[in-house]
Design a protein around this motif. Structure first.
Motif, PDB file in Angstrom:
ATOM      1  N   ARG A 118       0.843  -1.193   0.000  1.00 54.53           N
ATOM      2  CA  ARG A 118       0.000   0.000   0.000  1.00 54.53           C
ATOM      3  C   ARG A 118       0.881   1.248   0.000  1.00 54.53           C
ATOM      4  NH1 ARG A 118      -5.438   0.007   1.966  1.00 54.53           N
ATOM      5  NH2 ARG A 118      -6.289  -2.098   2.096  1.00 54.53           N
ATOM      6  N   VAL A 119       0.466   2.245  -0.787  1.00 54.91           N
ATOM      7  CA  VAL A 119       1.229   3.494  -0.891  1.00 54.91           C
ATOM      8  C   VAL A 119       0.871   4.399   0.279  1.00 54.91           C
ATOM      9  CG1 VAL A 119       1.675   5.516  -2.329  1.00 54.91           C
ATOM     10  CG2 VAL A 119       1.336   3.276  -3.391  1.00 54.91           C
ATOM     11  N   LEU A 120       1.888   5.062   0.851  1.00 53.99           N
ATOM     12  CA  LEU A 120       1.672   5.888   2.032  1.00 53.99           C
ATOM     13  C   LEU A 120       0.619   6.969   1.790  1.00 53.99           C
ATOM     14  CD1 LEU A 120       2.743   6.349   4.959  1.00 53.99           C
ATOM     15  CD2 LEU A 120       4.080   8.226   3.978  1.00 53.99           C
ATOM     16  N   ASP A 121       0.600   7.551   0.613  1.00 54.94           N
ATOM     17  CA  ASP A 121      -0.376   8.593   0.298  1.00 54.94           C
ATOM     18  C   ASP A 121      -1.801   8.085   0.536  1.00 54.94           C
ATOM     19  OD1 ASP A 121      -1.689  10.810  -0.606  1.00 54.94           O
ATOM     20  OD2 ASP A 121      -0.669  10.922  -2.524  1.00 54.94           O
ATOM     21  N   ASP A 122      -2.089   6.859   0.092  1.00 53.47           N
ATOM     22  CA  ASP A 122      -3.428   6.293   0.261  1.00 53.47           C
ATOM     23  C   ASP A 122      -3.718   5.972   1.720  1.00 53.47           C
ATOM     24  OD1 ASP A 122      -3.730   6.452  -2.484  1.00 53.47           O
ATOM     25  OD2 ASP A 122      -3.070   4.391  -2.833  1.00 53.47           O
ATOM     26  N   VAL A 123      -2.737   5.388   2.404  1.00 56.65           N
ATOM     27  CA  VAL A 123      -2.926   5.032   3.809  1.00 56.65           C
ATOM     28  C   VAL A 123      -3.146   6.287   4.653  1.00 56.65           C
ATOM     29  CG1 VAL A 123      -1.889   3.910   5.816  1.00 56.65           C
ATOM     30  CG2 VAL A 123      -1.550   2.943   3.539  1.00 56.65           C
ATOM     31  N   ALA A 124      -2.388   7.353   4.349  1.00 54.69           N
ATOM     32  CA  ALA A 124      -2.529   8.604   5.090  1.00 54.69           C
ATOM     33  C   ALA A 124      -3.933   9.171   4.932  1.00 54.69           C
ATOM     34  CB  ALA A 124      -1.492   9.614   4.610  1.00 54.69           C
ATOM     35  N   GLY A 125      -4.478   9.092   3.722  1.00 56.02           N
ATOM     36  CA  GLY A 125      -5.833   9.584   3.490  1.00 56.02           C
ATOM     37  C   GLY A 125      -6.862   8.808   4.286  1.00 56.02           C
ATOM     38  N   GLU A 126      -6.714   7.468   4.332  1.00 49.12           N
ATOM     39  CA  GLU A 126      -7.648   6.645   5.101  1.00 49.12           C
ATOM     40  C   GLU A 126      -7.527   6.943   6.593  1.00 49.12           C
ATOM     41  OE1 GLU A 126      -7.681   2.470   4.272  1.00 49.12           O
ATOM     42  OE2 GLU A 126      -7.085   2.766   2.187  1.00 49.12           O
ATOM     43  N   TRP A 127      -6.279   7.105   7.068  1.00 47.88           N
ATOM     44  CA  TRP A 127      -6.057   7.394   8.494  1.00 47.88           C
ATOM     45  C   TRP A 127      -6.709   8.711   8.886  1.00 47.88           C
ATOM     46  CZ3 TRP A 127      -2.945  11.584  10.220  1.00 47.88           C
ATOM     47  CH2 TRP A 127      -2.800  11.663  11.606  1.00 47.88           C
ATOM     48  N   LEU A 128      -6.492   9.749   8.086  1.00 52.44           N
ATOM     49  CA  LEU A 128      -7.050  11.060   8.412  1.00 52.44           C
ATOM     50  C   LEU A 128      -8.578  11.013   8.394  1.00 52.44           C
ATOM     51  CD1 LEU A 128      -6.128  13.892   9.163  1.00 52.44           C
ATOM     52  CD2 LEU A 128      -6.215  14.498   6.746  1.00 52.44           C
ATOM     53  N   ALA A 129      -9.141  10.288   7.451  1.00 53.43           N
ATOM     54  CA  ALA A 129     -10.600  10.179   7.382  1.00 53.43           C
ATOM     55  C   ALA A 129     -11.162   9.432   8.585  1.00 53.43           C
ATOM     56  CB  ALA A 129     -11.004   9.473   6.087  1.00 53.43           C
ATOM     57  N   SER A 130     -10.349   8.575   9.201  1.00 51.69           N
ATOM     58  CA  SER A 130     -10.821   7.804  10.354  1.00 51.69           C
ATOM     59  C   SER A 130     -10.816   8.609  11.641  1.00 51.69           C
ATOM     60  CB  SER A 130      -9.945   6.558  10.548  1.00 51.69           C
ATOM     61  OG  SER A 130      -8.660   6.906  11.075  1.00 51.69           O
ATOM     62  N   LYS A 131     -10.141   9.770  11.653  1.00 51.31           N
ATOM     63  CA  LYS A 131     -10.011  10.560  12.882  1.00 51.31           C
ATOM     64  C   LYS A 131     -11.222  11.479  13.045  1.00 51.31           C
ATOM     65  CE  LYS A 131      -6.717  10.081  14.867  1.00 51.31           C
ATOM     66  NZ  LYS A 131      -6.389   9.023  15.858  1.00 51.31           N
ATOM     67  N   VAL A 132     -12.376  10.863  13.225  1.00 48.45           N
ATOM     68  CA  VAL A 132     -13.631  11.628  13.277  1.00 48.45           C
ATOM     69  C   VAL A 132     -13.797  12.367  14.599  1.00 48.45           C
ATOM     70  CG1 VAL A 132     -14.800  10.118  11.639  1.00 48.45           C
ATOM     71  CG2 VAL A 132     -14.860   9.554  14.073  1.00 48.45           C
ATOM     72  N   ASP A 133     -12.968  12.045  15.607  1.00 47.94           N
ATOM     73  CA  ASP A 133     -13.128  12.678  16.915  1.00 47.94           C
ATOM     74  C   ASP A 133     -12.237  13.900  17.092  1.00 47.94           C
ATOM     75  OD1 ASP A 133     -10.856  11.097  16.793  1.00 47.94           O
ATOM     76  OD2 ASP A 133     -10.890  10.576  18.925  1.00 47.94           O
ATOM     77  N   LEU A 134     -11.509  14.297  16.053  1.00 46.13           N
ATOM     78  CA  LEU A 134     -10.596  15.439  16.161  1.00 46.13           C
ATOM     79  C   LEU A 134     -11.355  16.757  16.052  1.00 46.13           C
ATOM     80  CD1 LEU A 134      -7.581  14.408  13.898  1.00 46.13           C
ATOM     81  CD2 LEU A 134      -7.739  14.269  16.383  1.00 46.13           C
ATOM     82  N   LYS A 135     -10.848  17.767  16.757  1.00 41.77           N
ATOM     83  CA  LYS A 135     -11.343  19.120  16.539  1.00 41.77           C
ATOM     84  C   LYS A 135     -10.941  19.563  15.134  1.00 41.77           C
ATOM     85  CE  LYS A 135     -11.179  20.745  21.332  1.00 41.77           C
ATOM     86  NZ  LYS A 135     -10.617  21.788  22.246  1.00 41.77           N
ATOM     87  N   PRO A 136     -11.730  20.430  14.504  1.00 38.58           N
ATOM     88  CA  PRO A 136     -11.384  20.874  13.143  1.00 38.58           C
ATOM     89  C   PRO A 136      -9.981  21.461  13.045  1.00 38.58           C
ATOM     90  CG  PRO A 136     -13.626  21.553  13.696  1.00 38.58           C
ATOM     91  CD  PRO A 136     -13.027  20.989  14.944  1.00 38.58           C
ATOM     92  N   GLY A 137      -9.562  22.206  14.058  1.00 39.63           N
ATOM     93  CA  GLY A 137      -8.229  22.803  14.018  1.00 39.63           C
ATOM     94  C   GLY A 137      -7.137  21.756  14.036  1.00 39.63           C
ATOM     95  N   THR A 138      -7.323  20.709  14.864  1.00 43.24           N
ATOM     96  CA  THR A 138      -6.337  19.628  14.932  1.00 43.24           C
ATOM     97  C   THR A 138      -6.300  18.862  13.619  1.00 43.24           C
ATOM     98  OG1 THR A 138      -6.747  19.416  17.307  1.00 43.24           O
ATOM     99  CG2 THR A 138      -5.620  17.598  16.222  1.00 43.24           C
ATOM    100  N   ALA A 139      -7.468  18.555  13.075  1.00 45.11           N
ATOM    101  CA  ALA A 139      -7.521  17.859  11.787  1.00 45.11           C
ATOM    102  C   ALA A 139      -6.865  18.696  10.694  1.00 45.11           C
ATOM    103  CB  ALA A 139      -8.970  17.543  11.412  1.00 45.11           C
ATOM    104  N   GLY A 140      -7.094  20.002  10.731  1.00 45.66           N
ATOM    105  CA  GLY A 140      -6.470  20.884   9.744  1.00 45.66           C
ATOM    106  C   GLY A 140      -4.966  20.898   9.867  1.00 45.66           C
ATOM    107  N   ARG A 141      -4.458  20.879  11.114  1.00 41.45           N
ATOM    108  CA  ARG A 141      -3.011  20.870  11.315  1.00 41.45           C
ATOM    109  C   ARG A 141      -2.406  19.569  10.801  1.00 41.45           C
ATOM    110  NH1 ARG A 141      -2.884  21.110  16.395  1.00 41.45           N
ATOM    111  NH2 ARG A 141      -2.043  19.083  16.969  1.00 41.45           N
TER     112      ARG A 141
END
Length: 422
Positions: free
Chosen positions: A102-125
């Motif tokens: 698996r390519v890191l770019d794809d895994v990173a996208g899935e990981w970020l999408a899974s972080k549904v409990d983050l504040k918008p500012g944290t997710a943006g950072r």
């Protein structure tokens, strides 16, 4: 479940006879398999092409039996892999080797999408650190390719500058602070690999074996004297209005963060009890703007206000409704942090002759901590005022400011003994 090893080059002849020892020995000793003394009757159609040995096994996926294979140049490597694979299967640790591709770019996208409990500012950072630093360097590589030694070398590049990055306006990459490097490596990249481990795509997180520079708090903090605070407040008032000077004093003498201070409303202040409720803060909305959110630790708190600030605070509250901003712009709207920093703070720092001293708005919060500790504040009290999530954070941040009182404790114990014996 058993892993089978196949020889992709040699076969039995038409009469069922296996290759002779002499033929196998000749092949093993020859650098060029085509020059080995192996009769045609024992050669498979793909003899001499690609890797010689193949491990194959069967797994059950989505209710179907699926075959998996992996090839090796040497028999010893294939045998070692087969033994490890069978051990993993017995212990329930089996991983599909293809998932490591698996390519890191794809895994990173899935990981970020899974972080549904983050504040918008944290997710943006997290998204910015991925976009600016991590993906330009590693985005096209597979999970299998990324090794601890490669990541360790990258840490050095982040410290020195010159690393590949997608910075705005084509800016050159510059050395990052220890805190930024730790966030990029030990929070975002580690989080991505932890996600891959939890899904069974890889066996271990390579970031766990990477060392990042230590954050030395004293290097990041500036503590002002009372006279310096007052000088900055006077300059802020001269450049702007009385409310700007009050905002400087408020942060230095209460320890509020700037986002919390500017989110205060008149109704949050109890003038009789000299208390203010910190229940909201301005935070990054993840798209370059600001939004109201909960304080940094997610909990509201009540803070104490020094008595000498109350006349100005009451003047700010006079004639205002509970829903009006306490620190407000001329027309009654809220004050934006970045606007205030540019229009008032930076100019006040320069006017006070402190532009080369590393003074930031957050220095006012550190200054409050230094004042409080000098006047005998304990860890728990300071934690409650500052809004840290635990006393350990307060202690770790400001431990150097607490005076060493071993002699006082020893003398007190001696006095206790004398009283008890008498």
């Amino acid at each position: 479940m058993k892993v089978t090893i196949d020889d992709l080059w040699l076969k039995n002849d038409d009469d069922g006879n296996p290759p002779s020892r002499a033929a196998k020995r000749s092949l093993a000793n020859s650098r060029d398999p085509m020059k080995a003394n192996v009769p045609e009757k024992w050669r498979k159609s793909r003899y001499g092409v690609g890797m010689r040995w193949r491990c194959h096994w069967t797994i059950v996926k989505d209710g179907r039996r699926v075959q998996r294979v992996k090839q090796f140049a040497r028999l010893a490597e294939a045998q070692e892999y087969a033994a490890a694979m069978e051990d993993d299967i017995r212990r329930g640790r089996y991983r599909d080797p293809r998932q490591e591709l698996r390519v890191l770019d794809d895994v990173a996208g899935e990981w970020l999408a899974s972080k549904v409990d983050l504040k918008p500012g944290t997710a943006g950072r997290y998204a910015r650190e991925l976009r600016l630093y991590i993906l330009p360097k590693w985005g096209g590589m597979t999970l299998r390719e990324l090794r601890p030694d490669m990541l360790q070398e990258w840490v050095g590049q982040l410290m020195d500058g010159g690393y590949p990055a997608a910075l705005p306006d084509g800016r050159d990459s510059k050395p990052l602070s220890a805190r930024s490097i730790r966030n990029i490596m030990k929070v975002v990249l580690k989080g991505i690999f932890d996600y891959a481990v939890s899904n069974g795509w890889i066996g271990e997180n390579p970031v766990d074996r990477v060392t990042v520079p230590k954050i030395v708090s004293d290097d990041d903090m500036v503590f002002l004297s009372v006279r310096e605070v007052e000088l900055l407040a006077d300059e802020a008032e001269r450049i702007g209005k009385p409310v700007d000077g009050l905002l400087v004093r408020w942060q230095a003498y209460t320890g509020c963060r700037i986002g919390e201070s500017l989110a205060l409303k008149v109704g949050d202040v109890d003038a009789d009890k000299r208390r203010a409720r910190i229940g909201r803060t301005w935070t990054d909305d993840g798209h370059g703007g600001s939004m109201l959110g909960t304080p940094k630790n997610g909990k509201a708190r009540n803070i104490a206000i020094p008595r000498f600030l109350m006349p100005q605070i009451k003047a700010q509250m006079d004639g205002m409704g509970d829903d009006d901003w306490l620190f407000r712009a001329t027309r009654g709207g809220n004050v934006w942090t970045n606007t205030w920093r540019t229009r008032i703070w930076n100019k006040a720092v320069k006017a006070a002759g402190m532009e080369d001293a590393g003074v930031t708005i957050h220095s006012l919060r550190h200054t409050y901590a230094s004042f409080a500790i000098a006047q005998g504040a304990d860890v728990k009290t300071l934690q409650m005022q500052l809004g840290h999530s635990s006393p350990s954070i307060t202690l770790n941040t400001y431990t150097a400011l607490w005076p060493e009182r071993l002699d006082d404790v020893a003398d007190a114990i001696g006095a206790l003994r004398e009283r008890e014996l008498v």
